[in-house]
Design an enzyme around this catalytic site. Structure first.
Site, PDB file in Angstrom:
ATOM      1  N   LYS A   1       0.830  -1.211   0.000  1.00  0.00           N
ATOM      2  CA  LYS A   1       0.000   0.000   0.000  1.00  0.00           C
ATOM      3  C   LYS A   1       0.867   1.266   0.000  1.00  0.00           C
ATOM      4  O   LYS A   1       0.660   2.174  -0.804  1.00  0.00           O
ATOM      5  CB  LYS A   1      -0.922   0.022   1.242  1.00  0.00           C
ATOM      6  CG  LYS A   1      -1.816  -1.212   1.364  1.00  0.00           C
ATOM      7  CD  LYS A   1      -2.704  -1.143   2.603  1.00  0.00           C
ATOM      8  CE  LYS A   1      -1.973  -1.132   3.929  1.00  0.00           C
ATOM      9  NZ  LYS A   1      -1.276  -2.392   4.256  1.00  0.00           N
TER      10      LYS A   1
ATOM     11  N   ARG B   1      -9.877   0.687   8.429  1.00  0.00           N
ATOM     12  CA  ARG B   1      -9.468  -0.661   8.822  1.00  0.00           C
ATOM     13  C   ARG B   1     -10.556  -1.365   9.608  1.00  0.00           C
ATOM     14  O   ARG B   1     -10.364  -2.518   9.992  1.00  0.00           O
ATOM     15  CB  ARG B   1      -8.223  -0.572   9.690  1.00  0.00           C
ATOM     16  CG  ARG B   1      -6.910  -0.867   8.959  1.00  0.00           C
ATOM     17  CD  ARG B   1      -5.811  -0.591   9.952  1.00  0.00           C
ATOM     18  NE  ARG B   1      -4.584  -1.296   9.761  1.00  0.00           N
ATOM     19  CZ  ARG B   1      -3.498  -0.793   9.179  1.00  0.00           C
ATOM     20  NH1 ARG B   1      -3.529   0.372   8.604  1.00  0.00           N
ATOM     21  NH2 ARG B   1      -2.389  -1.483   9.150  1.00  0.00           N
TER      22      ARG B   1
ATOM     23  N   ARG C   1      -0.797  -8.557  13.880  1.00  0.00           N
ATOM     24  CA  ARG C   1      -1.305  -7.619  12.868  1.00  0.00           C
ATOM     25  C   ARG C   1      -2.092  -8.356  11.790  1.00  0.00           C
ATOM     26  O   ARG C   1      -3.100  -7.866  11.288  1.00  0.00           O
ATOM     27  CB  ARG C   1      -0.139  -6.837  12.254  1.00  0.00           C
ATOM     28  CG  ARG C   1       0.404  -5.793  13.239  1.00  0.00           C
ATOM     29  CD  ARG C   1       1.811  -5.368  12.914  1.00  0.00           C
ATOM     30  NE  ARG C   1       1.916  -4.679  11.641  1.00  0.00           N
ATOM     31  CZ  ARG C   1       3.065  -4.514  10.989  1.00  0.00           C
ATOM     32  NH1 ARG C   1       4.197  -4.996  11.498  1.00  0.00           N
ATOM     33  NH2 ARG C   1       3.080  -3.889   9.847  1.00  0.00           N
TER      34      ARG C   1
ATOM     35  N   ARG D   1      11.431  -5.269   5.277  1.00  0.00           N
ATOM     36  CA  ARG D   1      11.124  -3.863   4.963  1.00  0.00           C
ATOM     37  C   ARG D   1      12.037  -2.891   5.713  1.00  0.00           C
ATOM     38  O   ARG D   1      12.294  -3.042   6.896  1.00  0.00           O
ATOM     39  CB  ARG D   1       9.669  -3.570   5.336  1.00  0.00           C
ATOM     40  CG  ARG D   1       9.332  -2.095   5.404  1.00  0.00           C
ATOM     41  CD  ARG D   1       7.854  -1.820   5.323  1.00  0.00           C
ATOM     42  NE  ARG D   1       7.071  -2.390   6.412  1.00  0.00           N
ATOM     43  CZ  ARG D   1       5.747  -2.374   6.443  1.00  0.00           C
ATOM     44  NH1 ARG D   1       5.053  -1.855   5.439  1.00  0.00           N
ATOM     45  NH2 ARG D   1       5.093  -2.898   7.443  1.00  0.00           N
TER      46      ARG D   1
ATOM     47  N   ARG E   1      14.224   0.696  10.401  1.00  0.00           N
ATOM     48  CA  ARG E   1      13.216  -0.362  10.381  1.00  0.00           C
ATOM     49  C   ARG E   1      12.176  -0.044  11.436  1.00  0.00           C
ATOM     50  O   ARG E   1      12.504   0.532  12.470  1.00  0.00           O
ATOM     51  CB  ARG E   1      13.851  -1.726  10.674  1.00  0.00           C
ATOM     52  CG  ARG E   1      14.664  -2.221   9.493  1.00  0.00           C
ATOM     53  CD  ARG E   1      15.330  -3.555   9.765  1.00  0.00           C
ATOM     54  NE  ARG E   1      16.387  -3.751   8.798  1.00  0.00           N
ATOM     55  CZ  ARG E   1      16.245  -4.454   7.652  1.00  0.00           C
ATOM     56  NH1 ARG E   1      15.101  -5.055   7.378  1.00  0.00           N
ATOM     57  NH2 ARG E   1      17.240  -4.557   6.800  1.00  0.00           N
TER      58      ARG E   1
HETATM   59  P1  ADP Z   1       2.214  -1.844   3.214  1.00  0.00           P
HETATM   60  O1  ADP Z   1       2.223  -0.328   3.182  1.00  0.00           O
HETATM   61  O2  ADP Z   1       1.012  -2.429   2.560  1.00  0.00           O
HETATM   62  O3  ADP Z   1       2.408  -2.380   4.598  1.00  0.00           O
HETATM   63  P2  ADP Z   1       4.796  -1.607   1.824  1.00  0.00           P
HETATM   64  O4  ADP Z   1       4.465  -0.779   0.649  1.00  0.00           O
HETATM   65  O5  ADP Z   1       5.520  -0.967   2.947  1.00  0.00           O
HETATM   66  O6  ADP Z   1       3.457  -2.357   2.378  1.00  0.00           O
HETATM   67  O7  ADP Z   1       5.619  -2.878   1.299  1.00  0.00           O
HETATM   68  C1  ADP Z   1       6.138  -3.824   2.226  1.00  0.00           C
HETATM   69  C2  ADP Z   1       7.543  -4.227   1.792  1.00  0.00           C
HETATM   70  O8  ADP Z   1       7.471  -5.010   0.588  1.00  0.00           O
HETATM   71  C3  ADP Z   1       8.439  -3.044   1.470  1.00  0.00           C
HETATM   72  O9  ADP Z   1       9.764  -3.397   1.896  1.00  0.00           O
HETATM   73  C4  ADP Z   1       8.373  -2.912  -0.058  1.00  0.00           C
HETATM   74  O10 ADP Z   1       9.602  -2.427  -0.597  1.00  0.00           O
HETATM   75  C5  ADP Z   1       8.114  -4.338  -0.507  1.00  0.00           C
HETATM   76  N1  ADP Z   1       7.163  -4.439  -1.631  1.00  0.00           N
HETATM   77  C6  ADP Z   1       6.100  -3.645  -1.899  1.00  0.00           C
HETATM   78  N2  ADP Z   1       5.439  -4.064  -2.990  1.00  0.00           N
HETATM   79  C7  ADP Z   1       6.077  -5.175  -3.424  1.00  0.00           C
HETATM   80  C8  ADP Z   1       5.881  -6.082  -4.542  1.00  0.00           C
HETATM   81  N3  ADP Z   1       4.862  -5.937  -5.386  1.00  0.00           N
HETATM   82  N4  ADP Z   1       6.749  -7.103  -4.676  1.00  0.00           N
HETATM   83  C9  ADP Z   1       7.793  -7.274  -3.799  1.00  0.00           C
HETATM   84  N5  ADP Z   1       8.026  -6.458  -2.751  1.00  0.00           N
HETATM   85  C10 ADP Z   1       7.185  -5.416  -2.550  1.00  0.00           C
HETATM   86  P1  ADP Z   2       1.104  -1.660   7.549  1.00  0.00           P
HETATM   87  O1  ADP Z   2       1.318  -0.764   6.368  1.00  0.00           O
HETATM   88  O2  ADP Z   2       2.254  -2.585   7.752  1.00  0.00           O
HETATM   89  O3  ADP Z   2      -0.205  -2.337   7.502  1.00  0.00           O
HETATM   90  P2  ADP Z   2       0.568   0.732   9.064  1.00  0.00           P
HETATM   91  O4  ADP Z   2       1.708   1.678   9.030  1.00  0.00           O
HETATM   92  O5  ADP Z   2      -0.579   1.013   8.179  1.00  0.00           O
HETATM   93  O6  ADP Z   2       1.120  -0.738   8.840  1.00  0.00           O
HETATM   94  O7  ADP Z   2       0.015   0.614  10.545  1.00  0.00           O
HETATM   95  C1  ADP Z   2       0.864   0.350  11.638  1.00  0.00           C
HETATM   96  C2  ADP Z   2       0.006   0.235  12.910  1.00  0.00           C
HETATM   97  O8  ADP Z   2      -0.677   1.474  13.138  1.00  0.00           O
HETATM   98  C3  ADP Z   2      -1.102  -0.818  12.850  1.00  0.00           C
HETATM   99  O9  ADP Z   2      -0.644  -2.108  13.218  1.00  0.00           O
HETATM  100  C4  ADP Z   2      -2.100  -0.254  13.857  1.00  0.00           C
HETATM  101  O10 ADP Z   2      -1.687  -0.507  15.195  1.00  0.00           O
HETATM  102  C5  ADP Z   2      -2.002   1.238  13.623  1.00  0.00           C
HETATM  103  N1  ADP Z   2      -2.958   1.730  12.596  1.00  0.00           N
HETATM  104  C6  ADP Z   2      -2.656   2.263  11.375  1.00  0.00           C
HETATM  105  N2  ADP Z   2      -3.774   2.620  10.725  1.00  0.00           N
HETATM  106  C7  ADP Z   2      -4.807   2.288  11.544  1.00  0.00           C
HETATM  107  C8  ADP Z   2      -6.217   2.392  11.422  1.00  0.00           C
HETATM  108  N3  ADP Z   2      -6.801   2.903  10.316  1.00  0.00           N
HETATM  109  N4  ADP Z   2      -6.981   1.946  12.461  1.00  0.00           N
HETATM  110  C9  ADP Z   2      -6.423   1.440  13.582  1.00  0.00           C
HETATM  111  N5  ADP Z   2      -5.092   1.301  13.744  1.00  0.00           N
HETATM  112  C10 ADP Z   2      -4.291   1.734  12.752  1.00  0.00           C
END
Ligand code: ADP
Ligand code: ADP
Ligand code: ZN
Length: 228
Positions: A23, A98, A182, A137, A170
């Protein structure tokens, strides 16, 4: 027909998917390409934690444990951010809503502002891949650009592609134990939103296992079609 008929409304794109779905990566690419603004509730919450605001202090323990922060806190933070003037071209909601409560509150907020959801895009990745995505990541400490140990390296080792920064970080919650929690929270509270948006006719599904650039092309086509 009046001029208003040719004016497109600001895009409101929702990115739905488990942790590691991509995302944030895609939201940043869409920002650059379309001038939309990424609204990541995770980023906003981490900023509140770093600032030590009251909301941040309450959110911290929940985030460390991998649970969902209360709708009340998240909605207050989101409303504040939406009220800022830079969102005029449109927004990408990354990690929000969410819960069904958040989705209902978003509907009300958008209706108030005369806005509508352009698309809610469900990015699917299998659980094993998601754990690997999150475990590898890291991001630039200066500009936030995201990288991955296996899947996305800086073009020049140790130097951020976007800003030239050399410090990386990280997230504390990207560890094996928290990731389980999560993922459980995602399946229990967030996955039902796929049906919620399906019923509203705005759902699109993308295979999050595809390559980053292939997904970017698909999302770009969705935005272009919706805002044409
Ligand atoms: P989210 O915001 O949904 O938690 P991220 O965009 O942070 O996910 O992506 C999670 C990790 O995977 C990051 O280290 C990113 O560089 C990598 N990543 C994102 N999209 C892809 C993909 N399509 N294929 C492989 N790795 C990806
Ligand atoms: P990821 O991209 O890996 O899913 P986020 O950065 O979106 O992680 O979220 C990290 C943490 O922040 C979540 O595990 C949760 O605790 C909190 N969080 C983020 N967005 C929301 C939301 N819309 N509602 C509730 N908790 C949230
Ligand atoms: Zn950088």
């Amino acid at each position: 027909m009046g001029a208003s008929d040719t004016t497109t409304r600001p895009a409101v794109l929702i990115l739905l998917g488990p942790p590691g779905a991509g995302k944030g990566t895609q939201a940043r690419m869409l920002e650059e390409r379309f001038g939309l603004v990424q609204l990541s509730t995770g980023d906003l919450l981490r900023a509140a934690v770093a600032e030590g605001t009251e909301a941040g202090q309450q959110a911290k323990a929940v985030m460390d444990a991998g649970g969902l922060v209360s709708d009340k806190i998240v909605l207050a933070i989101l409303r504040d951010r939406m009220a800022r003037p830079d969102t005029g071209q449109g927004v990408i909601l990354d990690g929000f809503p969410r819960t069904e409560g958040q989705a209902a509150a978003l509907d009300a907020l958008l209706a108030d502002q005369g806005l509508a959801i352009t698309a809610a895009v469900s990015m699917t990745v299998d659980d094993a891949a998601m754990v690997r995505r999150v475990a590898g990541r890291y991001s630039c400490a200066t500009c936030g650009e995201g990288y991955h140990d296996d899947f996305k390296h800086p073009r020049q080792g140790g130097i951020c592609d976007k800003c030239g920064g050399t410090r990386f970080q990280r997230r504390a919650d990207d560890n094996a134990q928290t990731v389980e929690a999560r993922l459980t929270a995602y399946h229990a509270q967030t996955a039902p939103l796929i049906a919620y948006y399906g019923a509203r006719g705005v759902l699109q599904t993308i295979d999050g296992m595809d390559a980053i650039d292939a997904i970017a092309a698909e999302l770009g086509a969705i935005v272009e079609k919706a805002t044409a």
